[in-house]
Design an enzyme around this catalytic site. Structure first.
Site, PDB file in Angstrom:
ATOM      1  N   HIS A 149       0.121  -3.789  10.971  1.00 48.86           N
ATOM      2  CA  HIS A 149       1.400  -4.640  11.367  1.00 48.86           C
ATOM      3  C   HIS A 149       1.780  -4.412  12.636  1.00 48.86           C
ATOM      4  CE1 HIS A 149       1.727  -6.341   7.217  1.00 48.86           C
ATOM      5  NE2 HIS A 149       1.798  -5.179   6.983  1.00 48.86           N
ATOM      6  N   GLN A 202       0.928  -1.144   0.087  1.00 54.69           N
ATOM      7  CA  GLN A 202      -0.025   0.142  -0.127  1.00 54.69           C
ATOM      8  C   GLN A 202       1.080   1.264   0.016  1.00 54.69           C
ATOM      9  OE1 GLN A 202      -3.521  -0.516   2.522  1.00 54.69           O
ATOM     10  NE2 GLN A 202      -4.045   1.493   2.394  1.00 54.69           N
ATOM     11  N   SER A 243       3.566  -6.813   2.210  1.00 56.26           N
ATOM     12  CA  SER A 243       2.398  -6.944   2.977  1.00 56.26           C
ATOM     13  C   SER A 243       1.405  -7.256   2.321  1.00 56.26           C
ATOM     14  CB  SER A 243       2.324  -5.190   3.406  1.00 56.26           C
ATOM     15  OG  SER A 243       1.128  -5.052   4.291  1.00 56.26           O
ATOM     16  N   LEU A 244       0.456  -6.263   1.543  1.00 58.35           N
ATOM     17  CA  LEU A 244      -0.694  -6.993   0.808  1.00 58.35           C
ATOM     18  C   LEU A 244      -0.128  -7.567  -0.500  1.00 58.35           C
ATOM     19  CD1 LEU A 244      -1.710  -5.470  -2.129  1.00 58.35           C
ATOM     20  CD2 LEU A 244      -1.811  -3.499  -0.543  1.00 58.35           C
ATOM     21  N   GLN A 262       1.014 -12.244   9.382  1.00 57.05           N
ATOM     22  CA  GLN A 262       1.501 -11.096   8.903  1.00 57.05           C
ATOM     23  C   GLN A 262       0.613  -9.878   9.295  1.00 57.05           C
ATOM     24  OE1 GLN A 262      -0.163  -9.517   5.444  1.00 57.05           O
ATOM     25  NE2 GLN A 262       1.383  -9.976   4.101  1.00 57.05           N
ATOM     26  N   ARG A 302      -9.520  -7.768   3.942  1.00 60.49           N
ATOM     27  CA  ARG A 302      -8.151  -7.460   4.818  1.00 60.49           C
ATOM     28  C   ARG A 302      -8.314  -6.024   5.262  1.00 60.49           C
ATOM     29  NH1 ARG A 302      -3.020  -6.252   3.576  1.00 60.49           N
ATOM     30  NH2 ARG A 302      -1.371  -7.209   4.929  1.00 60.49           N
TER      31      ARG A 302
END
Length: 313
Positions: free
Chosen positions: A204, A10, A95-96, A253, A120
């Site tokens: 996170h 992101q 991440s994503l 994660q 998510r």
């Protein structure tokens, strides 16, 4: 040359993302159409036209970034005639981007990846009321001193290292006041600059546990198969191919540290010398040299990028 394909997280989204790919390749239009259908939403129009404020929403930015990343890989495979395993020895995502990597590697169906990322994004947004959490980038500091700064700054609240991006760039996440204290504590440990990030939630860190619980439940209902090339997981900084283990890492994660620097270093030990960033932006390809000066970063964003890459692949 040994390559890994990497997928952005992101922050790389921008109005107009994927437009040139859709204009040049039916394959990209098909990907965007499949994501729209899976979500019951005209996400491709939002990607094309904005408004930016809607595209930046976590629940939209995450599937949008994944859609462009997968489009790039499918163009290489379908239009370029190069199957992923012939181009890359590993996949990894920030991440994503881990979901993008898994969809590109065939472990997750595209429609499932889109729906999971929508959930998510929604779950992460709901986990913490707006204004309660924050994230900050600490520049010129390494992981361990940043972790020490977080311990000193917590004072009964939560603040943790969210991303170890490498090259002296560490991101911290947690309660807003604790993040502000962590910036000051880090400066005393040599951090050159600390700046709050324009994010809508503290990703996170342990405050995201409600989102992790939501993802655990959602992933239990999704079919996942071994990826065609191994995934280097964020929370392990090592490879994983077993579907059950991948699901567990995806849950961890949400609240865990993105060990990007260590993941890149792991791939280097496996002989990887080039990271190819697939999708939107050049964040990950730009970080490569800061992590290891002997490695090369390359970004595939546009039709001309793809055509040039295919000539050398």
């Amino acid at each position: 040359m040994s390559r890994a394909f990497v997928f952005p997280g992101q922050g790389s989204q921008a109005v107009g993302m994927g437009v040139d790919l859709a204009g040049a390749f039916t394959t990209a239009r098909d990907v965007f159409g499949e994501v729209d259908e899976a979500l019951g939403q005209n996400l491709s129009k939002l990607m094309r036209e904005g408004p930016e404020s809607d595209l930046t929403l976590t629940e939209n930015a995450q599937p949008a970034l994944m859609a462009v990343s997968v489009a790039v890989v499918r163009i290489l495979e379908k239009d370029g005639g190069k199957p992923l395993p012939s181009l890359a020895d590993y996949v990894a995502g920030h991440s994503l981007g881990e979901y993008s990597a898994l969809a590109a590697a065939g472990a997750l169906q595209l429609a499932d990846a889109a729906r999971l990322l929508k959930l998510r994004g929604q779950s992460m947004q709901k986990a913490v009321p707006v204004g309660v959490g924050a994230m900050a980038a600490l520049l010129g500091i390494e992981l361990e001193p940043a972790q020490e700064a977080c311990k000193e700054a917590a004072q009964g609240q939560i603040v943790a290292v969210a991303n170890d991006n490498g090259g002296g760039q560490v991101v911290v996440s947690g309660h807003k006041e604790a993040v502000e204290r962590a910036i000051e504590a880090a400066k005393a440990k040599g951090c050159k600059r600390g700046m709050m990030l324009p994010v809508s939630a503290p990703f996170h860190c342990p405050l995201m546990q409600p989102a992790a619980d939501a993802m655990k439940a959602a992933l239990e209902g999704v079919a996942l198969v071994p990826p065609r090339v191994p995934l280097v997981a964020n929370v392990l900084a090592a490879e994983v191919s077993d579907p059950g283990a991948i699901k567990q890492r995806l849950v961890e994660q949400v609240t865990g540290l993105v060990r990007w620097r260590e993941g890149v270093q792991y791939m280097k030990t496996k002989g990887i010398d080039t990271l190819v960033e697939c999708g939107t932006g050049k964040v990950l390809s730009g970080l490569v040299k800061r992590i290891d000066k002997d490695m090369t970063g390359l970004a595939l964003n546009t039709p001309s990028d793809i055509e040039a890459f295919l000539k050398t692949a």
